[in-house]
Design an enzyme around this catalytic site. Sequence first.
Site, short mmCIF file in Angstrom:
data_model
loop_
_atom_site.label_atom_id
_atom_site.label_comp_id
_atom_site.label_asym_id
_atom_site.label_seq_id
_atom_site.Cartn_x
_atom_site.Cartn_y
_atom_site.Cartn_z
N GLY A 1 16.82 -63.65 -2.43
CA GLY A 1 16.34 -64.86 -1.10
C GLY A 1 15.66 -64.06 -0.35
N THR B 1 9.52 -67.02 5.84
CA THR B 1 10.87 -66.33 5.10
C THR B 1 11.57 -65.56 5.74
OG1 THR B 1 8.73 -66.14 3.76
CG2 THR B 1 10.38 -67.51 2.58
N GLU C 1 14.78 -55.52 5.88
CA GLU C 1 15.59 -54.76 6.13
C GLU C 1 15.90 -54.41 7.94
OE1 GLU C 1 17.25 -51.82 2.72
OE2 GLU C 1 15.19 -51.97 2.88
MO1 MOS Z 1 18.15 -52.74 0.28
S1 MOS Z 1 20.38 -51.91 0.59
O1 MOS Z 1 17.04 -50.65 -0.22
O2 MOS Z 1 18.62 -53.71 -1.13
#
Ligand code: MOS
Length: 762
Positions: free
Chosen positions: A472, A657, A728
């Site tokens: 994703g 994205t 992240e």
């Molecule tokens: Mo991410 S928690 O490093 O897939």
Amino acid sequence: MTTAAPEPKANMGQPIPRYDAVAKVTGKADYAADVPLVRPAYAFLITSAIAKGRVTAMELEEARKVRGVLDIITHENAEKLKDAKLFNDGGYVSTTNQPLKSADIAEEGQIVGVVLAESYEAAREAAHRVRVTYDARLPTTTLDSPGTTSAPAKGQVSRHEDPHVGNFDKAFATSEVQFEATYETPPQHHNPMELFATSCVWNGDRLTIYEPSQYVHGLKHGVAEQLGIEADKVRVVNSYVGGAFGSKGSMTPRTAIIASLARRLGRPVKLVATRDQGFNIATYRAETRHSIRIGANSNGKLAALSHEGWELSSRADPYAVSGTKTTTRLYDCPNVESHVAIVRADRNTPGFMRSPPEVPYMFALESAMDEVAHLLRMDPIEFRRLNDTMKEPIGGKTYTSRSLMACYDEGSKAFGWAARRSEPGSMADGDWLIGYGCATTCYPTQMAPAAARVRLQRDGRTRVEIAGHEIGNGAYTVIAQAAAERLGVPVEQVSVFIGDSDLPPAPVAGGSNSTASTCSAVMMVCDQIRQRLFKAVMPRESVVDKAKETVGLGQTPVTQAAKSDAPVDREKAFDALGVGVVEEYGEWKPEGAPLDSFRAMHKGQMRMVGGPEFKSGIAYAFGAEFVEVRVNRWTREIRVPRLLGAFAAGRIMNPRTARSQLMGGLIWGMSAALHEATEMDERYARYVNDNLADYLVPVNADTPSVEVILLSEQDDQVNPAGIKGLGELGNVGTNAAVCNALFHATGQRIRQLPVRLEKLEV
Ligand code: MOS
């Protein structure tokens, strides 16, 4: 351009639509459990109803009577699989507690048996008819439960350090402002939409596994090791992963079990574990506690910082995310100490979950920063500006780039921060108290070795092969863009093949390293192709010289050898070479990668570098997040009308994205602050809300406005592509920003997540 496809700024690629968009919206995308198998047997797991003790008996007779049952496996008749090393120690597995080895139970929901049947329904029916009796002991559930053991993470967790500098005690004792508080975060589960599925198909001595994985090469080698077969005989395939967030990064015990059963049965075996089983057979984010102490001078300068953390782990494994490596280096402070301890209980082993260390650790630090700003009567942004730094205090290393305050400046302008009245509870709209909060977000720039194969045809058609992962994140899209830009071909001519361990190895799609690692490898291999083409049509010396020049992605016509040259005609170069296809394979590793990096890469073992350990510098992406909350004066109902984040993460491959990733992060962070928690029954060490009805996640009505601002940033140090990664980054600061906004609205400081309305006082 639209909101979804923001106009690219300097050092950004085009916001092209997703490579896999049509396949996904038309249902053509094959997820692991969609792959049709010939005459499969269906597996259903039998899982433990106790968290600690032993299985004393399993009555299988009633289960065997179910029509279509083929076999029932328990610890008494299961193949004894070999042990594998923990992923975090450079190995493969998420836990060393491999089930079906003995009658012992070390966690609730542990696999105690598997039913194989001709249909899913028969397997499920039979599994429910198996009577398991236990010798149950009283389990230890969570941080303060009786029976925990606690020990420093240092020495137990690979590469864990407790960063410190100066003399905290002395500096804290003499600080004009002294602050101390404890923060807590709850256990959380990833809950990707796609369940934990595994299909295993043997063809002679060759095994093919269809399983959603963030690391196909790791899974391949891990299964081979546990089955005791050559890794070359194992292939892992998943073209698409339906969400993962860390839960599909390391190998869970189910895979080798299903592979072993398929071999024994002589038929393909398909497992789709149920939603509730997924809470136990995979990993989760464990609960954490943090003690923060901050000493500051009355002018707002930080003098002392201490961050102590406690994290829960299983009896079997010392897992910790260890976020102090970030929180001790974020602001300029001469006296810092930190300590992380692991607290063991009778639980399954936790694992990484989106923004593993930073989410809980930055919640504590960024809440505390807001509290100290309030004590100092300073604007929280100005407090951070005063303590901003280009040099991290622990090792004195310089940030490769850091646009934190630029993010605050752009973000606060767009958010309308200037309208904020500093006194808590001073803004309202009728019955609704209004709060504005902000927090810093950051994530280490990480990279790992990756290999790629690229084939360019005379007509421009290009094929890129790299065992990356589409979770994703937009992997297909950005890899296609990297090749298209580097080779000077339209992106529509690029085909991308990922998610297959038969392809050149790439790292785990985790730690936000994918785009940096895979695009760097792909670019390097495209450059090898360019070299061959240039050599065919240019004098040799000039090619060697030009090859040293770094050609920035997307800034230069990429069929040129260097900025000063006229474009090389691709077809002429092919004709001069006398071939129709040029294909190159290459292996890329980031600077500072350990010597055994490539060897490890070919064994499916991770050697990630970056963040604080990046060469001589320190590499992080940054952002500033803003939240408006509204709290009903009478009912304490909490609404979040606005989320806004401004981010800088080096080269942005695709603003569409990227925005999508960051928006998802902001929403998740808000949800983690207000909704999300895995509730536990402390008597039984059992997860209670193990389903998507009771595990609260946000819906559209919870997030009326989410705005993402991408700042232009150039970082030539991190990697040749200048990519920092942002998968992240989005959800790191939001927890604290929400709580800071709640404090601003109500004057109440809630230090335990999630903040549900019962925690606010009327
Ligand atoms: Mo991410 S928690 O490093 O897939």
